[in-house]
Design a protein around this motif. Structure first.
Motif, PDB file in Angstrom:
ATOM      1  N   UNK A   1       0.826  -1.203   0.000  1.00  0.00           N
ATOM      2  CA  UNK A   1       0.000   0.000   0.000  1.00  0.00           C
ATOM      3  C   UNK A   1       0.864   1.258   0.000  1.00  0.00           C
ATOM      4  N   UNK A   2       0.297   2.303  -0.547  1.00  0.00           N
ATOM      5  CA  UNK A   2       0.882   3.645  -0.500  1.00  0.00           C
ATOM      6  C   UNK A   2      -0.245   4.650  -0.356  1.00  0.00           C
ATOM      7  N   UNK A   3       0.072   5.781   0.253  1.00  0.00           N
ATOM      8  CA  UNK A   3      -0.881   6.883   0.335  1.00  0.00           C
ATOM      9  C   UNK A   3      -0.250   8.118  -0.274  1.00  0.00           C
ATOM     10  N   UNK A   4      -0.816   8.561  -1.370  1.00  0.00           N
ATOM     11  CA  UNK A   4      -0.348   9.777  -2.015  1.00  0.00           C
ATOM     12  C   UNK A   4      -1.097  10.973  -1.436  1.00  0.00           C
ATOM     13  N   UNK A   5      -0.420  12.101  -1.410  1.00  0.00           N
ATOM     14  CA  UNK A   5      -1.036  13.355  -0.997  1.00  0.00           C
ATOM     15  C   UNK A   5      -0.704  14.430  -2.018  1.00  0.00           C
TER      16      UNK A   5
ATOM     17  N   UNK B   1     -12.116   1.703 -13.698  1.00  0.00           N
ATOM     18  CA  UNK B   1     -12.465   0.311 -13.391  1.00  0.00           C
ATOM     19  C   UNK B   1     -11.278  -0.467 -12.847  1.00  0.00           C
ATOM     20  N   UNK B   2     -10.093  -0.149 -13.330  1.00  0.00           N
ATOM     21  CA  UNK B   2      -8.894  -0.907 -12.957  1.00  0.00           C
ATOM     22  C   UNK B   2      -8.497  -0.729 -11.498  1.00  0.00           C
ATOM     23  N   UNK B   3      -9.024   0.295 -10.838  1.00  0.00           N
ATOM     24  CA  UNK B   3      -8.625   0.543  -9.440  1.00  0.00           C
ATOM     25  C   UNK B   3      -9.788   0.448  -8.464  1.00  0.00           C
ATOM     26  N   UNK B   4     -10.983   0.229  -8.959  1.00  0.00           N
ATOM     27  CA  UNK B   4     -12.141   0.131  -8.072  1.00  0.00           C
ATOM     28  C   UNK B   4     -11.957  -0.970  -7.052  1.00  0.00           C
TER      29      UNK B   4
ATOM     30  N   UNK C   1     -12.842  23.424  -6.078  1.00  0.00           N
ATOM     31  CA  UNK C   1     -12.334  22.671  -7.211  1.00  0.00           C
ATOM     32  C   UNK C   1     -12.621  21.177  -7.109  1.00  0.00           C
ATOM     33  N   UNK C   2     -12.963  20.602  -8.254  1.00  0.00           N
ATOM     34  CA  UNK C   2     -12.951  19.152  -8.395  1.00  0.00           C
ATOM     35  C   UNK C   2     -11.488  18.719  -8.462  1.00  0.00           C
ATOM     36  N   UNK C   3     -11.159  17.716  -7.684  1.00  0.00           N
ATOM     37  CA  UNK C   3      -9.779  17.219  -7.664  1.00  0.00           C
ATOM     38  C   UNK C   3      -9.734  15.801  -8.237  1.00  0.00           C
ATOM     39  N   UNK C   4      -8.667  15.530  -8.956  1.00  0.00           N
ATOM     40  CA  UNK C   4      -8.519  14.222  -9.591  1.00  0.00           C
ATOM     41  C   UNK C   4      -7.080  13.743  -9.476  1.00  0.00           C
ATOM     42  N   UNK C   5      -6.947  12.435  -9.547  1.00  0.00           N
ATOM     43  CA  UNK C   5      -5.639  11.802  -9.706  1.00  0.00           C
ATOM     44  C   UNK C   5      -5.598  11.144 -11.083  1.00  0.00           C
ATOM     45  N   UNK C   6      -4.508  11.359 -11.781  1.00  0.00           N
ATOM     46  CA  UNK C   6      -4.239  10.725 -13.055  1.00  0.00           C
ATOM     47  C   UNK C   6      -2.921   9.966 -12.928  1.00  0.00           C
ATOM     48  N   UNK C   7      -2.678   9.079 -13.866  1.00  0.00           N
ATOM     49  CA  UNK C   7      -1.378   8.408 -13.912  1.00  0.00           C
ATOM     50  C   UNK C   7      -0.948   8.218 -15.355  1.00  0.00           C
TER      51      UNK C   7
ATOM     52  N   UNK D   1     -10.577  19.675   2.982  1.00  0.00           N
ATOM     53  CA  UNK D   1     -10.619  21.065   2.518  1.00  0.00           C
ATOM     54  C   UNK D   1     -10.008  22.030   3.538  1.00  0.00           C
ATOM     55  N   UNK D   2      -9.970  21.632   4.789  1.00  0.00           N
ATOM     56  CA  UNK D   2      -9.326  22.473   5.805  1.00  0.00           C
ATOM     57  C   UNK D   2      -7.811  22.485   5.628  1.00  0.00           C
ATOM     58  N   UNK D   3      -7.283  21.420   5.046  1.00  0.00           N
ATOM     59  CA  UNK D   3      -5.832  21.309   4.849  1.00  0.00           C
ATOM     60  C   UNK D   3      -5.431  21.516   3.389  1.00  0.00           C
ATOM     61  N   UNK D   4      -6.425  21.802   2.530  1.00  0.00           N
ATOM     62  CA  UNK D   4      -6.142  22.002   1.099  1.00  0.00           C
ATOM     63  C   UNK D   4      -5.363  20.835   0.505  1.00  0.00           C
ATOM     64  N   UNK D   5      -5.795  19.642   0.837  1.00  0.00           N
ATOM     65  CA  UNK D   5      -5.063  18.450   0.420  1.00  0.00           C
ATOM     66  C   UNK D   5      -6.024  17.373  -0.074  1.00  0.00           C
ATOM     67  N   UNK D   6      -5.626  16.706  -1.140  1.00  0.00           N
ATOM     68  CA  UNK D   6      -6.364  15.551  -1.640  1.00  0.00           C
ATOM     69  C   UNK D   6      -5.440  14.335  -1.518  1.00  0.00           C
ATOM     70  N   UNK D   7      -6.052  13.193  -1.218  1.00  0.00           N
ATOM     71  CA  UNK D   7      -5.291  11.968  -0.972  1.00  0.00           C
ATOM     72  C   UNK D   7      -5.714  10.867  -1.924  1.00  0.00           C
ATOM     73  N   UNK D   8      -4.813   9.919  -2.115  1.00  0.00           N
ATOM     74  CA  UNK D   8      -5.144   8.689  -2.837  1.00  0.00           C
ATOM     75  C   UNK D   8      -4.545   7.529  -2.045  1.00  0.00           C
ATOM     76  N   UNK D   9      -5.416   6.786  -1.389  1.00  0.00           N
ATOM     77  CA  UNK D   9      -4.993   5.586  -0.687  1.00  0.00           C
ATOM     78  C   UNK D   9      -5.009   4.434  -1.676  1.00  0.00           C
ATOM     79  N   UNK D  10      -3.879   3.783  -1.834  1.00  0.00           N
ATOM     80  CA  UNK D  10      -3.728   2.709  -2.812  1.00  0.00           C
ATOM     81  C   UNK D  10      -3.372   1.423  -2.089  1.00  0.00           C
ATOM     82  N   UNK D  11      -4.260   0.446  -2.163  1.00  0.00           N
ATOM     83  CA  UNK D  11      -4.055  -0.846  -1.518  1.00  0.00           C
ATOM     84  C   UNK D  11      -3.950  -1.945  -2.560  1.00  0.00           C
ATOM     85  N   UNK D  12      -3.404  -3.073  -2.135  1.00  0.00           N
ATOM     86  CA  UNK D  12      -3.261  -4.224  -3.036  1.00  0.00           C
ATOM     87  C   UNK D  12      -2.662  -3.800  -4.373  1.00  0.00           C
TER      88      UNK D  12
END
Length: 115
Positions: free
Chosen positions: A16-20, A61-64, A31-37, A73-84
């Motif tokens: 696992x990794x957690x991106x910020x 679909x590949x990450x669902x 703002x709408x926030x997104x993660x791309x790769x 929104x209080x920290x102006x941060x978006x996260x992506x928790x990635x497991x398995x």
């Protein structure tokens, strides 16, 4: 305007990794926030997105079931928790902010999944 991603690295399959993505210089909560790769030799692709209030999310679909996008929104941060994580998740991960015709990208963070 700045979007700064962090949290990438080398991880074994199944790990696992957690991106910020820390934002500054604009009204993050609007703002709408997104993660791309983007993997080598491939086009940049949407991984996940979240509405401005965090009330709705969308996933490729590949990450669902494995990845979770969230925001503070209080920290102006978006996260992506990635497991398995799988080797095919290896890519540079970018965050994107969008509101009306305004669009901002971060510089990306490398995620490598390998044994």
């Amino acid at each position: 305007v700045r979007l700064v991603e962090s949290g990438g690295g080398l991880v074994q399959p199944g790990g696992s990794l957690r991106l910020a993505c820390a934002a500054s210089g604009f009204t993050f909560s609007s703002y709408v926030m997104s993660w791309y790769r983007q993997a080598p030799g491939k086009e940049r692709a949407l991984v996940a997105s979240i509405t401005s209030d965090g009330g709705s999310t969308n996933y490729a679909d590949s990450v669902k079931g494995r990845f979770t996008i969230s925001r503070d929104n209080a920290k102006n941060t978006v996260y992506l928790q990635m497991n398995n994580l799988k080797p095919e998740d290896t890519a540079v991960y970018f965050c994107k902010a969008r509101w009306s015709n305004r669009l901002y990208w971060g510089q990306g963070t490398q995620v490598t999944v390998s044994s």
